[in-house]
Scaffold this motif. Sequence first.
Motif, PDB file in Angstrom:
ATOM      1  N   LYS A 192      -9.905   7.042  -7.225  1.00 42.93           N
ATOM      2  CA  LYS A 192     -10.244   8.740  -7.278  1.00 42.93           C
ATOM      3  C   LYS A 192     -10.328   9.097  -8.466  1.00 42.93           C
ATOM      4  O   LYS A 192      -9.841  10.903  -8.171  1.00 42.93           O
ATOM      5  N   LEU A 223     -10.241   4.796   0.361  1.00 40.05           N
ATOM      6  CA  LEU A 223      -9.173   4.941   0.317  1.00 40.05           C
ATOM      7  C   LEU A 223      -8.450   4.420  -0.856  1.00 40.05           C
ATOM      8  O   LEU A 223      -9.141   2.890  -0.330  1.00 40.05           O
ATOM      9  N   ASN A 251      -8.902  13.288   0.222  1.00 44.51           N
ATOM     10  CA  ASN A 251      -8.569  12.654   1.684  1.00 44.51           C
ATOM     11  C   ASN A 251      -9.070  13.981   2.625  1.00 44.51           C
ATOM     12  O   ASN A 251      -9.312  13.648   3.780  1.00 44.51           O
ATOM     13  N   TRP A 298       1.207  -1.419   0.128  1.00 41.16           N
ATOM     14  CA  TRP A 298       0.041   0.004  -0.022  1.00 41.16           C
ATOM     15  C   TRP A 298       1.154   1.495  -0.189  1.00 41.16           C
ATOM     16  O   TRP A 298       1.994   1.255   0.387  1.00 41.16           O
ATOM     17  N   PHE A 300       7.760  18.261  -0.284  1.00 45.05           N
ATOM     18  CA  PHE A 300       8.851  19.007   1.344  1.00 45.05           C
ATOM     19  C   PHE A 300       9.562  17.846   1.168  1.00 45.05           C
ATOM     20  O   PHE A 300      10.785  18.500   2.561  1.00 45.05           O
TER      21      PHE A 300
HETATM   22  O1  LIG Z   1      -0.685  12.138   4.460  1.00 41.09           O
HETATM   23  C1  LIG Z   1      -1.073  11.761   3.543  1.00 41.09           C
HETATM   24  N1  LIG Z   1      -0.666  12.428   2.221  1.00 41.09           N
HETATM   25  C2  LIG Z   1       0.017  13.636   2.849  1.00 41.09           C
HETATM   26  C3  LIG Z   1       1.433  13.297   2.758  1.00 41.09           C
HETATM   27  C4  LIG Z   1       2.473  13.387   3.746  1.00 41.09           C
HETATM   28  C5  LIG Z   1       3.718  13.405   3.699  1.00 41.09           C
HETATM   29  O2  LIG Z   1       4.568  13.454   2.053  1.00 41.09           O
HETATM   30  C6  LIG Z   1       4.584  14.259   1.004  1.00 41.09           C
HETATM   31  C7  LIG Z   1       5.042  15.550   2.805  1.00 41.09           C
HETATM   32  O3  LIG Z   1       6.090  15.860   2.341  1.00 41.09           O
HETATM   33  C8  LIG Z   1       4.804  15.091   3.755  1.00 41.09           C
HETATM   34  O4  LIG Z   1       5.753  14.236   3.816  1.00 41.09           O
HETATM   35  C9  LIG Z   1      -1.654  10.903   2.775  1.00 41.09           C
HETATM   36  C10 LIG Z   1      -2.380   9.601   3.884  1.00 41.09           C
HETATM   37  C11 LIG Z   1      -3.132   8.526   3.841  1.00 41.09           C
HETATM   38  N2  LIG Z   1      -3.566   7.907   4.395  1.00 41.09           N
HETATM   39  O5  LIG Z   1      -4.550   6.843   4.788  1.00 41.09           O
HETATM   40  O6  LIG Z   1      -2.889   7.557   5.084  1.00 41.09           O
HETATM   41  C12 LIG Z   1      -3.563   8.469   1.931  1.00 41.09           C
HETATM   42  C13 LIG Z   1      -3.397   9.683   1.834  1.00 41.09           C
HETATM   43  O7  LIG Z   1      -3.788  10.001   0.315  1.00 41.09           O
HETATM   44  C14 LIG Z   1      -2.645  10.840   1.676  1.00 41.09           C
HETATM   45  O8  LIG Z   1      -2.164  11.935   0.501  1.00 41.09           O
END
Ligand SMILES: O=C(NC/C=C/[C@H]1OC[C@H](O)[C@@H]1O)c1cc([N+](=O)[O-])cc(O)c1O
Length: 214
Positions: free
Chosen positions: A46, A198, A170, A38, A91
Amino acid sequence: NYYRDVNRLLHAVQKNATKGDPRSVVKAIDNFCRQKEWAMNVGDEKGCILDSVVSEVNPVTVLELGTYCGYSTVRIASLLPPRAKIITLEFNPDYAKIARQVIAWAGLEDKIQVVEGPSGEWIPKMKEQFGVKTFDLVFLDHWKDRYLPDTKLLEDCGLLRKGTILLADNVICPGTPDYLEYVRNSPRYKSQYFKSHLEYTKAEDGLEKSVFLG
Ligand SMILES: O=C(NC/C=C/[C@H]1OC[C@H](O)[C@@H]1O)c1cc([N+](=O)[O-])cc(O)c1O
Ligand SMILES: [Mg+2]
């Protein structure tokens, strides 16, 4: 660690996707994430909603917040008209490094500019650094607690125009409650929720599409 995982995702692209064929890159990542590991790409379900919004807007300038491995960057760029461009902010330097290679494999370097660093610092520099007037489409997929502050920053920097579309990933899972409350209640936006799941799971998630009214 997380970096090793994204490296394996890159290798799956290089092994299974045809160089220069963006849709085969998208397919290879989806297959890898469904069958092997995953990963937090917007994903195929999506992704279809994303495709339909991009095709409807037909944007010339796109801002993506949160590149990660470049899955949605490639997915969006593969649908853009010839002169259109995407600026994508990431980032995390490790992710940016992987994303550049995924984008190169898809052959979309000319349409995509990957910018490393905090969105809060780069958004105020968009006009002077990249010659951007306003964005036609913004795809929000970065830290969930940055959606609202960065939207307000885009407004304050005059980077949104009447009709600019914000598409946020999200909004249910992990969730962006403060952002959702804002775009759904502000008189400056017309908002619509696209229910989905998701990525690669059965959990509910969805995209929020918001039109900036000026
Ligand atoms: O945190 C999420 N996205 C933000 C990512 C954050 C990290 O990756 C890019 C940024 O530099 C940081 O290091 C995320 C989390 C889940 N999830 O299921 O936890 C599902 C998604 O589609 C998401 O975009
Ligand atoms: Mg996401």
